[in-house]
Write a protein that holds these residues in place. Structure first.
Motif, short mmCIF file in Angstrom:
data_model
loop_
_atom_site.label_atom_id
_atom_site.label_comp_id
_atom_site.label_asym_id
_atom_site.label_seq_id
_atom_site.Cartn_x
_atom_site.Cartn_y
_atom_site.Cartn_z
N VAL A 1 -19.24 26.94 -32.26
CA VAL A 1 -18.81 26.96 -30.87
C VAL A 1 -19.77 27.87 -30.12
O VAL A 1 -20.04 28.99 -30.56
N LEU A 2 -20.32 27.37 -29.02
CA LEU A 2 -21.07 28.23 -28.11
C LEU A 2 -20.10 28.61 -27.01
O LEU A 2 -19.48 27.74 -26.40
N ALA A 3 -19.96 29.90 -26.80
CA ALA A 3 -18.94 30.36 -25.85
C ALA A 3 -19.42 31.56 -25.07
O ALA A 3 -20.21 32.37 -25.56
N MET A 4 -18.90 31.68 -23.86
CA MET A 4 -19.03 32.91 -23.10
C MET A 4 -18.00 33.86 -23.70
O MET A 4 -16.85 33.47 -23.91
N ALA A 5 -18.43 35.07 -23.99
CA ALA A 5 -17.52 36.03 -24.62
C ALA A 5 -17.30 37.21 -23.68
O ALA A 5 -18.23 37.67 -23.01
N TYR A 6 -16.09 37.69 -23.66
CA TYR A 6 -15.73 38.83 -22.83
C TYR A 6 -15.45 40.03 -23.72
O TYR A 6 -15.12 39.88 -24.90
N TRP A 7 -15.56 41.22 -23.16
CA TRP A 7 -15.26 42.44 -23.92
C TRP A 7 -13.81 42.43 -24.34
O TRP A 7 -12.93 42.07 -23.55
N PRO A 8 -13.55 42.83 -25.58
CA PRO A 8 -12.15 42.91 -26.03
C PRO A 8 -11.35 43.86 -25.13
O PRO A 8 -11.90 44.82 -24.57
N SER A 9 -10.08 43.59 -25.01
CA SER A 9 -9.22 44.36 -24.12
C SER A 9 -7.82 44.46 -24.71
O SER A 9 -7.41 43.60 -25.49
N SER A 10 -7.10 45.46 -24.29
CA SER A 10 -5.70 45.57 -24.70
C SER A 10 -4.81 44.72 -23.78
O SER A 10 -3.64 44.51 -24.06
N LEU A 11 -5.39 44.22 -22.69
CA LEU A 11 -4.68 43.38 -21.73
C LEU A 11 -4.63 41.94 -22.26
O LEU A 11 -5.67 41.36 -22.58
N GLN A 12 -3.46 41.36 -22.34
CA GLN A 12 -3.35 39.97 -22.80
C GLN A 12 -3.83 39.05 -21.68
O GLN A 12 -3.34 39.10 -20.55
N PRO A 13 -4.81 38.18 -21.99
CA PRO A 13 -5.34 37.27 -20.96
C PRO A 13 -4.31 36.22 -20.55
O PRO A 13 -3.58 35.69 -21.38
N THR A 14 -4.29 35.95 -19.26
CA THR A 14 -3.48 34.86 -18.71
C THR A 14 -4.32 34.19 -17.64
O THR A 14 -5.35 34.72 -17.21
N ALA A 15 -3.87 33.05 -17.15
CA ALA A 15 -4.61 32.35 -16.09
C ALA A 15 -4.68 33.20 -14.82
O ALA A 15 -5.59 33.03 -14.01
N LEU A 16 -3.77 34.14 -14.65
CA LEU A 16 -3.72 34.95 -13.43
C LEU A 16 -4.56 36.24 -13.50
O LEU A 16 -4.87 36.81 -12.46
N ASN A 17 -4.91 36.70 -14.69
CA ASN A 17 -5.62 37.99 -14.76
C ASN A 17 -7.03 37.89 -15.33
O ASN A 17 -7.62 38.90 -15.71
N LEU A 18 -7.63 36.71 -15.36
CA LEU A 18 -8.96 36.54 -15.94
C LEU A 18 -10.03 37.38 -15.24
O LEU A 18 -11.00 37.79 -15.85
N ALA A 19 -9.84 37.66 -13.97
CA ALA A 19 -10.82 38.44 -13.22
C ALA A 19 -10.91 39.88 -13.72
O ALA A 19 -11.89 40.58 -13.43
#
Length: 182
Positions: free
Chosen positions: A32-50
């Protein structure tokens, strides 16, 4: 249940209490080629991706990395993301071509050394050296080749460097001691 790793899928994986967010750019059966984001303690949702910061615009991952991924949404792949994938593929191809050329030169140097053509071995191994300057075999064989053509200072330098890179050989130690005695 496995998710469909389709292009544009935004998903995350969980490791301990850390969430890793990805946007799938390209998939094959193996990777899989993917854009990767820094790990976070915040659970990702469609509303907090920014709130997530990009770690890398395009990285390669084994498909197995996503077996426990949770899908969030599917987003369009932008022109910039397509350019990042193309750049990644160009770099990967360049790395592979460089590795192929290194292996070709190392094999040629090894063969010419084994055939007693020490001048050619020195030439091929010298060409290979910039590709992988931490490969001890280059310096061991080139040092022995230098010794065979009477270039003792060069032989000593290469044999010492081969030892610095981890070559443990009574033969090499004896050659170094002999050269230092001259």
């Amino acid at each position: 249940m496995a998710i469909n790793l389709q292009q544009g899928l935004v998903c995350y994986t969980v490791n301990a209490e850390s969430f890793s967010l990805y946007k799938i750019l390209v998939t094959t059966a193996e990777e899989v080629l993917a854009m990767a984001y820094w790990p976070s303690s915040l659970q990702p949702t469609a509303l907090n991706l920014a709130h997530f910061e990009v770690r890398a615009h395009c990285l390669s991952f084994p498909v197995s990395e996503f077996t426990a991924a949770t899908a969030i949404m599917v987003a369009e792949i932008s022109e910039e993301e397509k350019k990042e994938v193309a750049q990644f593929e160009r770099i990967r191809l360049g790395v592979q071509l460089r590795e192929n050329e290194f292996q070709r030169l190392l094999a040629a140097g090894t063969t010419t050394f084994e055939n007693g053509d020490y001048e050619t071995a020195i030439s091929r191994l010298s060409e290979a050296a910039p590709y992988a300057k931490y490969t001890p075999k280059i310096y061991e064989l080139r040092g022995k080749s230098y010794l065979q053509v009477g270039q003792q200072a060069d032989a000593l330098a290469d044999l010492i460097y081969a030892c610095d890179l981890g070559v443990q050989s009574e033969e090499i130690n004896a050659l170094i001691a002999q050269l230092k005695g001259n």
